[in-house]
Design a protein around this motif. Sequence first.
Motif, PDB file in Angstrom:
ATOM      1  N   MET A   7       1.130   0.589  -9.299  1.00 51.41           N
ATOM      2  CA  MET A   7       0.087   0.957 -10.266  1.00 51.41           C
ATOM      3  C   MET A   7       0.607   1.993 -11.272  1.00 51.41           C
ATOM      4  SD  MET A   7      -2.359  -1.017  -9.911  1.00 51.41           S
ATOM      5  CE  MET A   7      -3.355  -0.267 -11.164  1.00 51.41           C
ATOM      6  N   ALA A   8       1.522   2.849 -10.856  1.00 46.43           N
ATOM      7  CA  ALA A   8       2.126   3.806 -11.797  1.00 46.43           C
ATOM      8  C   ALA A   8       2.918   3.063 -12.866  1.00 46.43           C
ATOM      9  CB  ALA A   8       3.010   4.800 -11.049  1.00 46.43           C
ATOM     10  N   HIS A   9       3.651   2.014 -12.459  1.00 46.77           N
ATOM     11  CA  HIS A   9       4.347   1.165 -13.443  1.00 46.77           C
ATOM     12  C   HIS A   9       3.331   0.575 -14.432  1.00 46.77           C
ATOM     13  CE1 HIS A   9       8.258   1.262 -11.574  1.00 46.77           C
ATOM     14  NE2 HIS A   9       7.929   0.503 -10.546  1.00 46.77           N
ATOM     15  N   VAL A  10       2.255   0.031 -13.894  1.00 50.19           N
ATOM     16  CA  VAL A  10       1.246  -0.637 -14.713  1.00 50.19           C
ATOM     17  C   VAL A  10       0.601   0.342 -15.694  1.00 50.19           C
ATOM     18  CG1 VAL A  10      -1.048  -1.732 -14.622  1.00 50.19           C
ATOM     19  CG2 VAL A  10       0.765  -2.487 -13.072  1.00 50.19           C
ATOM     20  N   LEU A  11       0.198   1.502 -15.210  1.00 49.98           N
ATOM     21  CA  LEU A  11      -0.470   2.474 -16.081  1.00 49.98           C
ATOM     22  C   LEU A  11       0.451   2.964 -17.194  1.00 49.98           C
ATOM     23  CD1 LEU A  11      -2.492   4.501 -13.426  1.00 49.98           C
ATOM     24  CD2 LEU A  11      -3.364   2.840 -15.090  1.00 49.98           C
ATOM     25  N   MET A  12       1.721   3.208 -16.874  1.00 48.54           N
ATOM     26  CA  MET A  12       2.657   3.647 -17.909  1.00 48.54           C
ATOM     27  C   MET A  12       2.905   2.520 -18.911  1.00 48.54           C
ATOM     28  SD  MET A  12       4.396   6.044 -19.274  1.00 48.54           S
ATOM     29  CE  MET A  12       4.545   7.341 -18.078  1.00 48.54           C
ATOM     30  N   TYR A  18       2.355  -2.172 -23.563  1.00 49.89           N
ATOM     31  CA  TYR A  18       2.808  -3.452 -22.997  1.00 49.89           C
ATOM     32  C   TYR A  18       1.624  -4.200 -22.414  1.00 49.89           C
ATOM     33  CZ  TYR A  18       7.687  -1.993 -23.359  1.00 49.89           C
ATOM     34  OH  TYR A  18       8.906  -1.606 -23.831  1.00 49.89           O
ATOM     35  N   GLN A  19       1.707  -5.523 -22.444  1.00 44.80           N
ATOM     36  CA  GLN A  19       0.691  -6.347 -21.800  1.00 44.80           C
ATOM     37  C   GLN A  19       1.065  -6.513 -20.335  1.00 44.80           C
ATOM     38  OE1 GLN A  19       0.662  -9.971 -24.072  1.00 44.80           O
ATOM     39  NE2 GLN A  19      -0.970  -9.225 -25.405  1.00 44.80           N
ATOM     40  N   VAL A  20       0.061  -6.443 -19.483  1.00 47.59           N
ATOM     41  CA  VAL A  20       0.285  -6.547 -18.045  1.00 47.59           C
ATOM     42  C   VAL A  20      -0.494  -7.744 -17.525  1.00 47.59           C
ATOM     43  CG1 VAL A  20      -0.003  -5.395 -15.820  1.00 47.59           C
ATOM     44  CG2 VAL A  20       0.621  -4.059 -17.846  1.00 47.59           C
ATOM     45  N   VAL A  25       1.525 -10.073  -4.748  1.00 48.80           N
ATOM     46  CA  VAL A  25       1.612  -9.472  -3.423  1.00 48.80           C
ATOM     47  C   VAL A  25       2.624 -10.282  -2.631  1.00 48.80           C
ATOM     48  CG1 VAL A  25       0.354  -8.879  -1.324  1.00 48.80           C
ATOM     49  CG2 VAL A  25      -0.790  -8.740  -3.550  1.00 48.80           C
ATOM     50  N   TYR A  26       3.704  -9.612  -2.217  1.00 50.24           N
ATOM     51  CA  TYR A  26       4.760 -10.251  -1.437  1.00 50.24           C
ATOM     52  C   TYR A  26       4.759  -9.680  -0.018  1.00 50.24           C
ATOM     53  CZ  TYR A  26       6.622 -11.875  -5.918  1.00 50.24           C
ATOM     54  OH  TYR A  26       6.784 -12.473  -7.137  1.00 50.24           O
ATOM     55  N   PRO A  27       5.448 -10.321   0.901  1.00 47.20           N
ATOM     56  CA  PRO A  27       5.485  -9.797   2.271  1.00 47.20           C
ATOM     57  C   PRO A  27       6.052  -8.373   2.361  1.00 47.20           C
ATOM     58  CG  PRO A  27       6.380 -12.021   2.195  1.00 47.20           C
ATOM     59  CD  PRO A  27       6.156 -11.590   0.776  1.00 47.20           C
ATOM     60  N   PHE A  28       6.877  -7.972   1.386  1.00 46.75           N
ATOM     61  CA  PHE A  28       7.532  -6.675   1.463  1.00 46.75           C
ATOM     62  C   PHE A  28       7.125  -5.748   0.326  1.00 46.75           C
ATOM     63  CE2 PHE A  28      10.360  -9.862   3.351  1.00 46.75           C
ATOM     64  CZ  PHE A  28      10.330  -9.403   4.657  1.00 46.75           C
ATOM     65  N   GLY A  29       6.033  -6.030  -0.349  1.00 45.78           N
ATOM     66  CA  GLY A  29       5.616  -5.131  -1.415  1.00 45.78           C
ATOM     67  C   GLY A  29       4.858  -5.846  -2.514  1.00 45.78           C
ATOM     68  N   PHE A  30       4.827  -5.220  -3.672  1.00 52.01           N
ATOM     69  CA  PHE A  30       4.085  -5.708  -4.822  1.00 52.01           C
ATOM     70  C   PHE A  30       5.016  -5.830  -6.017  1.00 52.01           C
ATOM     71  CE2 PHE A  30       1.237  -3.338  -2.125  1.00 52.01           C
ATOM     72  CZ  PHE A  30       0.116  -4.141  -2.048  1.00 52.01           C
ATOM     73  N   SER A  31       4.604  -6.619  -6.995  1.00 53.53           N
ATOM     74  CA  SER A  31       5.368  -6.746  -8.233  1.00 53.53           C
ATOM     75  C   SER A  31       4.394  -6.998  -9.377  1.00 53.53           C
ATOM     76  CB  SER A  31       6.363  -7.905  -8.129  1.00 53.53           C
ATOM     77  OG  SER A  31       7.015  -8.099  -9.355  1.00 53.53           O
ATOM     78  N   ALA A  51       8.081   6.033 -13.689  1.00 52.44           N
ATOM     79  CA  ALA A  51       6.690   6.316 -13.309  1.00 52.44           C
ATOM     80  C   ALA A  51       6.445   5.857 -11.875  1.00 52.44           C
ATOM     81  CB  ALA A  51       5.724   5.637 -14.268  1.00 52.44           C
ATOM     82  N   GLY A  52       6.920   4.661 -11.546  1.00 50.31           N
ATOM     83  CA  GLY A  52       6.762   4.154 -10.183  1.00 50.31           C
ATOM     84  C   GLY A  52       7.592   4.937  -9.183  1.00 50.31           C
ATOM     85  N   LEU A  53       8.845   5.174  -9.536  1.00 47.78           N
ATOM     86  CA  LEU A  53       9.727   5.920  -8.631  1.00 47.78           C
ATOM     87  C   LEU A  53       9.250   7.357  -8.449  1.00 47.78           C
ATOM     88  CD1 LEU A  53      13.119   4.573  -9.996  1.00 47.78           C
ATOM     89  CD2 LEU A  53      12.053   4.004  -7.801  1.00 47.78           C
ATOM     90  N   GLY A  54       8.688   7.926  -9.502  1.00 46.70           N
ATOM     91  CA  GLY A  54       8.202   9.303  -9.427  1.00 46.70           C
ATOM     92  C   GLY A  54       7.072   9.486  -8.432  1.00 46.70           C
ATOM     93  N   MET A  55       6.323   8.433  -8.194  1.00 46.11           N
ATOM     94  CA  MET A  55       5.248   8.534  -7.205  1.00 46.11           C
ATOM     95  C   MET A  55       5.795   8.904  -5.831  1.00 46.11           C
ATOM     96  SD  MET A  55       2.300   8.079  -8.595  1.00 46.11           S
ATOM     97  CE  MET A  55       2.974   9.059  -9.911  1.00 46.11           C
ATOM     98  N   HIS A  56       6.962   8.380  -5.508  1.00 49.97           N
ATOM     99  CA  HIS A  56       7.553   8.697  -4.206  1.00 49.97           C
ATOM    100  C   HIS A  56       7.954  10.161  -4.124  1.00 49.97           C
ATOM    101  CE1 HIS A  56       7.438   4.606  -2.785  1.00 49.97           C
ATOM    102  NE2 HIS A  56       7.848   4.230  -3.991  1.00 49.97           N
TER     103      HIS A  56
END
Length: 180
Positions: A7-12, A18-20, A25-31, A51-56
């Motif tokens: 969601m951080a990727h999406v919001l940024m 950018y259009q989103v 939903v995958y067995p090992f995460g989201f994309s 943005a996504g990595l920063g969440m961690h």
Amino acid sequence: MLFIHEMAHVLMALKLGYQVGVIHVYPFGFSAQIYHLDHGQVFEILLILFAGLGMHLLFFPLIEFVYRWDMISFGFRDYLMQINAAILLFNLLPLYPMDGGRIFLCILRFIFSYDFSRKVVLFFSLIFSILLFIIGMWNMKIIMLFLMFLLINEIRRNGEDLVEFSYRQRNHFKLDKNHV
């Protein structure tokens, strides 16, 4: 953790115009499907990725805070810290289409054209994922098979012929007698 990361990727991406599309939903995460992400300005792409990595990075003090206020046990705190670190480090591997692979693509774009950089990243990702599959533990092999599946779909979707690319690049770096 993974959903917040995505969601951080999406919001940024939305903030940068950018259009989103859908979030897979995958067995090992989201994309998240962010249209034309790889064709954007390198600085914008890096902002979206970090943005996504920063969440961690924010999860570490949050988990510690929750533990200090006795909301979770020390064992669960330790478990969450390890999971968060593993997700962050795994996501930084230079394998396309993960964040680390896209960062690798951005770095190469500073030096080379987009087309050449993309072919290098896809070729490197395929070789690196095969090596990780060979030397990985059993649970890692399942994840690597899934990533190879995503990578091969990405290659097929874009019509890349990595075998031909590998052959041309190997011969490209040989000295040409006419240019000596």
